[in-house]
Design a protein around this motif. Structure first.
Motif, PDB file in Angstrom:
ATOM      1  N   GLU A 192     -15.839  16.240 -11.273  1.00 20.18           N
ATOM      2  CA  GLU A 192     -14.945  17.063 -12.092  1.00 20.18           C
ATOM      3  C   GLU A 192     -14.627  16.422 -13.433  1.00 20.18           C
ATOM      4  OE1 GLU A 192     -14.175  20.150 -11.421  1.00 20.18           O
ATOM      5  OE2 GLU A 192     -15.412  19.934  -9.624  1.00 20.18           O
ATOM      6  N   GLU A 193     -15.143  15.220 -13.655  1.00 22.58           N
ATOM      7  CA  GLU A 193     -14.908  14.554 -14.927  1.00 22.58           C
ATOM      8  C   GLU A 193     -16.224  14.302 -15.652  1.00 22.58           C
ATOM      9  OE1 GLU A 193     -12.685  10.993 -14.413  1.00 22.58           O
ATOM     10  OE2 GLU A 193     -10.905  12.008 -13.618  1.00 22.58           O
ATOM     11  N   PHE A 194     -16.173  14.407 -16.978  1.00 23.84           N
ATOM     12  CA  PHE A 194     -17.335  14.111 -17.808  1.00 23.84           C
ATOM     13  C   PHE A 194     -17.719  12.649 -17.607  1.00 23.84           C
ATOM     14  CE2 PHE A 194     -19.578  12.976 -21.668  1.00 23.84           C
ATOM     15  CZ  PHE A 194     -20.316  14.104 -21.975  1.00 23.84           C
ATOM     16  N   SER A 195     -19.028  12.387 -17.445  1.00 23.71           N
ATOM     17  CA  SER A 195     -19.483  11.022 -17.179  1.00 23.71           C
ATOM     18  C   SER A 195     -20.762  10.719 -17.956  1.00 23.71           C
ATOM     19  CB  SER A 195     -19.737  10.828 -15.679  1.00 23.71           C
ATOM     20  OG  SER A 195     -20.918  11.529 -15.286  1.00 23.71           O
ATOM     21  N   MET A 196     -21.269   9.527 -17.749  1.00 26.13           N
ATOM     22  CA  MET A 196     -22.506   9.120 -18.404  1.00 26.13           C
ATOM     23  C   MET A 196     -23.708   9.922 -17.889  1.00 26.13           C
ATOM     24  SD  MET A 196     -21.676   6.974 -20.761  1.00 26.13           S
ATOM     25  CE  MET A 196     -20.184   7.973 -20.938  1.00 26.13           C
ATOM     26  N   ALA A 197     -23.567  10.558 -16.749  1.00 28.75           N
ATOM     27  CA  ALA A 197     -24.623  11.452 -16.267  1.00 28.75           C
ATOM     28  C   ALA A 197     -24.754  12.639 -17.218  1.00 28.75           C
ATOM     29  CB  ALA A 197     -24.311  11.932 -14.847  1.00 28.75           C
ATOM     30  N   ASP A 198     -23.620  13.141 -17.706  1.00 29.03           N
ATOM     31  CA  ASP A 198     -23.626  14.258 -18.650  1.00 29.03           C
ATOM     32  C   ASP A 198     -24.177  13.823 -20.004  1.00 29.03           C
ATOM     33  OD1 ASP A 198     -22.140  16.305 -16.976  1.00 29.03           O
ATOM     34  OD2 ASP A 198     -20.701  14.653 -16.986  1.00 29.03           O
ATOM     35  N   VAL A 199     -23.874  12.593 -20.389  1.00 28.66           N
ATOM     36  CA  VAL A 199     -24.414  12.026 -21.624  1.00 28.66           C
ATOM     37  C   VAL A 199     -25.942  12.042 -21.594  1.00 28.66           C
ATOM     38  CG1 VAL A 199     -24.793   9.762 -22.714  1.00 28.66           C
ATOM     39  CG2 VAL A 199     -22.460  10.609 -22.361  1.00 28.66           C
ATOM     40  N   MET A 200     -26.518  11.841 -20.417  1.00 24.97           N
ATOM     41  CA  MET A 200     -27.975  11.832 -20.267  1.00 24.97           C
ATOM     42  C   MET A 200     -28.558  13.241 -20.296  1.00 24.97           C
ATOM     43  SD  MET A 200     -28.930   8.621 -19.909  1.00 24.97           S
ATOM     44  CE  MET A 200     -30.513   8.666 -19.078  1.00 24.97           C
ATOM     45  N   LEU A 201     -27.826  14.218 -19.757  1.00 25.08           N
ATOM     46  CA  LEU A 201     -28.351  15.584 -19.651  1.00 25.08           C
ATOM     47  C   LEU A 201     -28.228  16.377 -20.947  1.00 25.08           C
ATOM     48  CD1 LEU A 201     -29.584  17.795 -17.853  1.00 25.08           C
ATOM     49  CD2 LEU A 201     -27.252  18.459 -17.215  1.00 25.08           C
ATOM     50  N   ILE A 202     -27.169  16.176 -21.690  1.00 32.22           N
ATOM     51  CA  ILE A 202     -26.925  16.971 -22.891  1.00 32.22           C
ATOM     52  C   ILE A 202     -28.103  16.957 -23.871  1.00 32.22           C
ATOM     53  CG2 ILE A 202     -25.506  17.099 -24.992  1.00 32.22           C
ATOM     54  CD1 ILE A 202     -23.090  16.370 -23.236  1.00 32.22           C
ATOM     55  N   PRO A 203     -28.704  15.797 -24.171  1.00 35.36           N
ATOM     56  CA  PRO A 203     -29.851  15.809 -25.094  1.00 35.36           C
ATOM     57  C   PRO A 203     -31.058  16.587 -24.575  1.00 35.36           C
ATOM     58  CG  PRO A 203     -28.888  13.627 -25.017  1.00 35.36           C
ATOM     59  CD  PRO A 203     -28.265  14.418 -23.895  1.00 35.36           C
ATOM     60  N   VAL A 204     -31.210  16.659 -23.260  1.00 37.17           N
ATOM     61  CA  VAL A 204     -32.299  17.458 -22.680  1.00 37.17           C
ATOM     62  C   VAL A 204     -32.076  18.931 -23.014  1.00 37.17           C
ATOM     63  CG1 VAL A 204     -33.427  18.207 -20.550  1.00 37.17           C
ATOM     64  CG2 VAL A 204     -32.714  15.820 -20.804  1.00 37.17           C
ATOM     65  N   LEU A 205     -30.862  19.397 -22.826  1.00 37.93           N
ATOM     66  CA  LEU A 205     -30.539  20.794 -23.122  1.00 37.93           C
ATOM     67  C   LEU A 205     -30.641  21.069 -24.633  1.00 37.93           C
ATOM     68  CD1 LEU A 205     -27.449  21.286 -20.760  1.00 37.93           C
ATOM     69  CD2 LEU A 205     -29.885  21.635 -20.265  1.00 37.93           C
ATOM     70  N   ALA A 206     -30.224  20.083 -25.419  1.00 41.24           N
ATOM     71  CA  ALA A 206     -30.312  20.240 -26.875  1.00 41.24           C
ATOM     72  C   ALA A 206     -31.757  20.342 -27.339  1.00 41.24           C
ATOM     73  CB  ALA A 206     -29.616  19.066 -27.566  1.00 41.24           C
ATOM     74  N   ARG A 207     -32.645  19.599 -26.683  1.00 41.56           N
ATOM     75  CA  ARG A 207     -34.059  19.660 -27.059  1.00 41.56           C
ATOM     76  C   ARG A 207     -34.646  21.027 -26.718  1.00 41.56           C
ATOM     77  NH1 ARG A 207     -37.607  15.731 -28.357  1.00 41.56           N
ATOM     78  NH2 ARG A 207     -35.703  15.061 -29.428  1.00 41.56           N
TER      79      ARG A 207
END
Length: 267
Positions: free
Chosen positions: A189-204
């Motif tokens: 339920e909290e933003f984590s470094m896992a999300d930091v890794m996924l966001i650039p994939v979605l941005a690409r």
């Protein structure tokens, strides 16, 4: 702290998101991989893989994306004197490793029109050859980069390689879709470094104009994508370069540089 990076580099985006989320000040050094700046001998001597990003803190130099992010977390812990919760550390680490295993380079290049991709590939090979002539002591390392460039072109001609790469992406997104049906973020339920890794994939995926196919078709990821794009870290690291008209400015600037350098034969 010094960070050698570029907005085009997905791994650079991951590290910069982590730095922004943790509120760490650092000196930013751009090294555009499309114009071959990461092939300069000074960079090569520091990082013979020529990959971005490179993180330097004094004499401590790191090249691995996940290692850099974990180092950043340790810096925050030490400076604050507060140890963060470890309840879902294992889950966060599993997601980080899973995301990092997918190779975005093949997917990205396969969505770039051949005439542009081949033009830039030829330019970069000439950059490597020019740098090799300038620094003969690094010839063996530069030869590895040339071989890698040719191997990449061979992979892009192999339909099985392209299919496997896309299937890995689809599997990753499907797993994320299931997880996001249960939690607000990738590891809870909290933003984590896992999300930091996924966001650039979605941005690409959005940059390559395949957002509807890979994100829009997954309602949980689609909603998650809307939420994370509102974070200040996203706007600073990705939004400022690739949102709306900005992506054309970012790409056009680099394309003009490559064209002019090619015409002048200045590599």
């Amino acid at each position: 702290m010094q960070l050698y990076h570029h907005p085009y580099s997905m791994d650079s985006q991951k590290v910069r998101l982590a730095l922004e989320e943790k509120g760490i000040d650092y000196t930013s050094n751009h090294a555009n991989p499309i114009t071959g700046k990461n092939m300069d001998s000074s960079f090569f001597r520091m990082n013979p893989t020529a990959k971005l990003p490179v993180f330097q803190n004094g004499a401590h130099i790191l090249f691995d994306t996940i290692e850099i992010i974990k180092y950043i977390e340790r810096v925050v812990e030490v400076s604050s004197g507060v140890e963060r919760s470890t309840n879902n550390d294992r889950e966060i680490n599993e997601w980080m490793q899973k995301i990092q295993r997918w190779n975005p380079k093949i997917f990205t290049l396969s969505h770039v029109p051949d005439k542009y991709r081949l033009f830039v590939s030829k330019f970069l090979r000439r950059v490597v050859i020019a740098r090799m002539a300038e620094s003969p002591d690094l010839a063996s390392v530069y030869h590895l980069k040339l071989r890698d460039a040719y191997e990449t072109e061979d992979k892009l001609k192999n339909l099985d390689v392209l299919k496997d790469n896309e299937e890995e992406l689809v599997q990753l997104l499907d797993e994320a879709e299931v997880q996001l049906s249960e939690t607000s973020y990738l590891a809870g339920e909290e933003f984590s470094m896992a999300d930091v890794m996924l966001i650039p994939v979605l941005a690409r995926l959005a940059l390559l104009d395949v957002e509807d196919e890979y994100i829009g078709s997954r309602p949980n990821i689609s909603e998650y994508w809307k939420v994370v794009k509102q974070r200040p870290s996203y706007k600073a690291v990705i939004g400022n370069y690739f949102s709306g008209w900005r992506k054309y400015r970012t790409l056009l600037k680099t394309w003009c540089f490559v064209c002019v350098r090619s015409v002048l034969r200045k590599y």
